[in-house]
Design a protein around this motif. Structure first.
Motif, PDB file in Angstrom:
ATOM      1  N   ARG A 107       0.834  -1.202   0.000  1.00  0.00           N
ATOM      2  CA  ARG A 107       0.000   0.000   0.000  1.00  0.00           C
ATOM      3  C   ARG A 107       0.870   1.254   0.000  1.00  0.00           C
ATOM      4  N   GLU A 172      -7.302  -7.151  -7.809  1.00  0.00           N
ATOM      5  CA  GLU A 172      -7.408  -7.316  -6.363  1.00  0.00           C
ATOM      6  C   GLU A 172      -6.224  -6.646  -5.660  1.00  0.00           C
ATOM      7  N   THR A 175      -6.560  -2.680  -5.948  1.00  0.00           N
ATOM      8  CA  THR A 175      -7.644  -2.076  -5.174  1.00  0.00           C
ATOM      9  C   THR A 175      -7.546  -2.333  -3.680  1.00  0.00           C
ATOM     10  N   LYS A 176      -6.953  -3.473  -3.285  1.00  0.00           N
ATOM     11  CA  LYS A 176      -6.917  -3.821  -1.863  1.00  0.00           C
ATOM     12  C   LYS A 176      -5.511  -3.955  -1.297  1.00  0.00           C
TER      13      LYS A 176
END
Length: 204
Positions: A107, A172, A175-176
Motif C-alpha cells: 500500500r 485485487e 484495489t486492496k
C-alpha cells in the motif's frame, strides 16, 4: 553513524548487504510508513549520504531490498490432473511472494508518485499487440493441458477469458493491496470455472 570514525568502513557488496538487511528489518519492525533513509542508515551503521548515492528515495530502497530477498514468483506450470486445481495452485504460487511483502508495504509503495511514474514508463515500453507474456504464456500452458485431458476446447475460449484469473488477481492487488486465499478461491470457483463451463456449452 560515521563509518570512517569507527574504523569499520565497508564497500561494495558487503555494505549493500548490510543496507538491504537493515531495510527489511525496518520494514518488519516499524512498517513502510515510518521507515526513513535515516533510520535505515543508522541500523546499517552507515550514514544517509551513502544511501542517497545509490537510491534517490525510500521507495527505490525498499523495492531494491524486496527484489533481492523476497522469493521470486514461480513460473512452473502445475499439472494436478484437472483444470480447477491447476489454476488454484498457480494463482497461489503467484501471491506467495506478496504475502511476504505485506499489505502495508505494498500500500505504501503504490501511493508513491515515483513508483507510479516508473510503472507508467515500463508499461509504455511494452510493444503494442503483444498479448502473450510470461503470465499469459503460463495460463495458456495450463489451458493446453486441460484441452489434452478433454476438459476444454481452446477454440471456444478468447484470450481475454484465458487471462481473466491473472487480470482479476492484479485488480485485487491494486484495489486492496493484498490478496487473500479466499479471494483466490472465489476467482477460480465463482468466476473462472463457471465461465469456462459456459463457454464450452454455449451455442451447441
Amino acid at each position: 553513524m560515521d563509518e570512517q570514525k569507527k574504523g569499520t568502513r565497508r564497500r561494495g557488496e558487503i555494505l549493500e548487504e548490510a543496507i538491504m538487511n537493515a531495510t527489511l528489518d525496518e520494514l518488519d519492525q516499524t512498517g513502510y510508513a515510518h521507515l526513513t533513509m535515516e533510520k535505515v542508515a543508522d541500523r546499517a551503521s552507515t550514514n544517509k549520504a551513502v544511501l542517497y548515492r545509490r537510491w534517490s528515495n525510500k521507495s527505490e530502497l525498499v523495492i531494491a531490498a524486496l527484489h533481492k530477498f523476497i522469493p521470486k514468483i514461480k513460473r512452473e506450470v502445475p499439472d494436478t490432473g484437472n483444470l480447477r486445481d491447476d489454476m488454484y495452485v498457480y494463482l497461489q504460487a503467484l501471491i506467495e511472494p506478496l504475502k511476504k511483502v505485506g499489505a502495508q508495504t505494498i500500500r505504501g509503495l503504490m501511493i508513491e508518485p515515483t513508483v507510479w511514474r516508473n510503472l507508467a514508463a515500463a508499461i509504455a515500453q511494452i510493444p503494442s499487440g503483444k498479448w502473450e507474456n510470461k503470465l499469459t504464456a503460463a495460463m495458456m500452458a495450463i489451458m493446453k493441458n486441460a484441452e489434452k485431458r478433454g476438459e476444454v476446447c481452446l477454440e471456444r475460449l478468447s484470450p481475454r477469458i484465458i487471462s481473466l484469473p491473472v487480470d482479476l488477481l492484479q485488480y485485487e492487488l491494486i484495489t486492496k493491496q493484498e490478496i487473500s486465499d479466499t479471494a483466490v478461491a472465489e476467482i477460480v470457483d465463482e468466476i473462472f470455472m463457471p465461465l469456462i463451463r459456459y463457454s464450452q456449452t454455449a451455442d451447441k
